[in-house]
Design an enzyme around this catalytic site. Sequence first.
Site, PDB file in Angstrom:
ATOM      1  N   ARG A 189      51.135  -6.796  50.843  1.00  0.00           N
ATOM      2  CA  ARG A 189      52.121  -7.897  50.711  1.00  0.00           C
ATOM      3  C   ARG A 189      51.415  -9.222  50.458  1.00  0.00           C
ATOM      4  NH1 ARG A 189      53.788 -10.724  54.818  1.00  0.00           N
ATOM      5  NH2 ARG A 189      53.776  -9.021  56.315  1.00  0.00           N
ATOM      6  N   ASP A 235      63.485 -20.815  33.502  1.00  0.00           N
ATOM      7  CA  ASP A 235      63.605 -19.362  33.412  1.00  0.00           C
ATOM      8  C   ASP A 235      63.370 -19.007  31.950  1.00  0.00           C
ATOM      9  OD1 ASP A 235      64.436 -16.734  33.113  1.00  0.00           O
ATOM     10  OD2 ASP A 235      65.970 -16.880  34.664  1.00  0.00           O
ATOM     11  N   LYS A 292      62.658  -7.497  31.774  1.00  0.00           N
ATOM     12  CA  LYS A 292      63.153  -7.667  30.404  1.00  0.00           C
ATOM     13  C   LYS A 292      62.001  -7.554  29.395  1.00  0.00           C
ATOM     14  CE  LYS A 292      66.865  -7.995  32.669  1.00  0.00           C
ATOM     15  NZ  LYS A 292      66.892  -8.921  33.734  1.00  0.00           N
ATOM     16  N   TYR A 310      71.912 -17.143  34.479  1.00  0.00           N
ATOM     17  CA  TYR A 310      72.232 -15.761  34.869  1.00  0.00           C
ATOM     18  C   TYR A 310      73.108 -15.827  36.131  1.00  0.00           C
ATOM     19  CZ  TYR A 310      71.518 -11.078  36.743  1.00  0.00           C
ATOM     20  OH  TYR A 310      71.715  -9.837  37.268  1.00  0.00           O
TER      21      TYR A 310
HETATM   22  N1  LCS Z   1      66.941 -14.476  34.995  1.00  0.00           N
HETATM   23  C1  LCS Z   1      67.559 -14.037  33.884  1.00  0.00           C
HETATM   24  C2  LCS Z   1      67.651 -14.926  32.690  1.00  0.00           C
HETATM   25  C3  LCS Z   1      68.107 -12.757  33.854  1.00  0.00           C
HETATM   26  O1  LCS Z   1      68.700 -12.351  32.732  1.00  0.00           O
HETATM   27  C4  LCS Z   1      68.023 -11.934  35.016  1.00  0.00           C
HETATM   28  C5  LCS Z   1      68.624 -10.581  35.041  1.00  0.00           C
HETATM   29  C6  LCS Z   1      67.373 -12.436  36.151  1.00  0.00           C
HETATM   30  C7  LCS Z   1      66.839 -13.715  36.105  1.00  0.00           C
HETATM   31  C8  LCS Z   1      67.222 -11.625  37.396  1.00  0.00           C
HETATM   32  O2  LCS Z   1      66.262 -10.636  37.201  1.00  0.00           O
HETATM   33  P1  LCS Z   1      66.244  -9.166  37.889  1.00  0.00           P
HETATM   34  O3  LCS Z   1      66.328  -9.367  39.355  1.00  0.00           O
HETATM   35  O4  LCS Z   1      67.433  -8.425  37.381  1.00  0.00           O
HETATM   36  O5  LCS Z   1      64.942  -8.623  37.445  1.00  0.00           O
HETATM   37  N2  LCS Z   1      69.512 -10.341  33.996  1.00  0.00           N
HETATM   38  C9  LCS Z   1      70.256  -9.273  33.840  1.00  0.00           C
HETATM   39  C10 LCS Z   1      71.168  -9.124  32.777  1.00  0.00           C
HETATM   40  O6  LCS Z   1      71.446  -9.964  31.927  1.00  0.00           O
HETATM   41  N3  LCS Z   1      71.687  -7.925  32.851  1.00  0.00           N
HETATM   42  O7  LCS Z   1      71.271  -7.233  33.959  1.00  0.00           O
HETATM   43  C11 LCS Z   1      70.309  -8.048  34.668  1.00  0.00           C
END
Ligand code: LCS
Length: 393
Positions: free
Chosen positions: A58, A183, A208, A111
């Site tokens: 951790r 972001d 992503k 998001y």
């Molecule tokens: N920031 C952005 C711009 C995102 O699109 C997402 C997830 C996150 C943060 C959070 O990330 P995660 O915890 O899912 O790794 N976006 C998603 C979307 O557009 N569809 O499913 C998840």
Amino acid sequence: MDTKNSGFDTKLIHAGDFHEEFGAAVVPIYQTSTFAFKNAQHGADLFAGKEKGYIYTRIGNPTIDALENKLAQLENGYRGVVMASGMSAVTTLYAALLKQGDHMISTGAVYGPSRAVMESIFADFGVESTYTDTSLIENIEKAIKPNTKLLYLETPANPTIQLTDIKKASELAHKHNILVCVDNTFSSPYLQRPLDLGADIVLHSLTKFINGHADIVGGALIAKDEQVYAKLRKTMTYMGGNMDPHQAYMVIRGVKTLSLRIEKAQENAQKIAEYLENHPKIEWIKYPGLKSFAQHELAKEQMSGFGSMISFGVKGGLKGGKILMDNVKLALLAVSLGGVETLIQHPASMTHAALSKEERLQADITDELVRFSVGIENVDDIIADLDQALEKI
Ligand code: LCS
């Protein structure tokens, strides 16, 4: 190999690598929760920071370190912290930089959960927030209060593809001693490097484009300076949202092809956007690479390419959109984005369902908006798939 002065593609392959005793060509997975000390004094010295080394996963792990160092070099930052998910990165950021009585300004169309967690859990802890259209710098200026500590931008924003001028927003924020986090999930460091444009921190959902293969969930924060990095590191270590070594290995493997994947996906996206723009069943379309895109010039200025995310509305609004989503065969009807496979989804009922309808409309996330994440399949096949599904509307 020292990659500090190497090109971006060389960094993708080699940055963060470390010499390993058997000469392994790739960074191995150190799948261990703890590390044995040589003796009691060695353990005490590690804890006291008198000696460098590993204690507990951790707190730190060689495979995870390799990924953190690679991401820092890709974003031109001081150092990165990786976490179990993008949302863990979001909550670590908020917890590290905001306390009771502080205020944060953010993009209205972030998001969904990045906003929902602020307006529910962090609001309960006494943190204030203002969500506004940050594409207009005067809106940010109007929202600044004496207790504003953080400007949290998402550009391009999910799912409206709206851009914020990172340079101008950072200049304004810094005049008021406000830290800026961007972001950068939609662009990845291949297309946009916020720290070079003036931001203090970059956030990624590694799930992503960076990992790119729809097989892990992960997140990262990369800080420009040591002081901010230390706060992020401490918060992550205490709150415990660390990444697993196997997950870190997967991201290291995935990111190596980032340039190749993005080049192909955005070439596909440009052709698909041009096809959709001229299709009689399409009411409107947003893609930064189209001349009709309101912020096409800003996209050219702060991004080195237009990416592979497209938003559009079809004839018949939500009803038409549902027919499209139910009839595509190649595109997967799934949330997430930035993988090698083409995905389609409906933000109002899926990724942004955590927001109220009012909040969605304020951020321009209309009910008919369909989001398309373009993959690296043959573009003719993707267009043929859309064509047969649009026929059904
Ligand atoms: N920031 C952005 C711009 C995102 O699109 C997402 C997830 C996150 C943060 C959070 O990330 P995660 O915890 O899912 O790794 N976006 C998603 C979307 O557009 N569809 O499913 C998840």
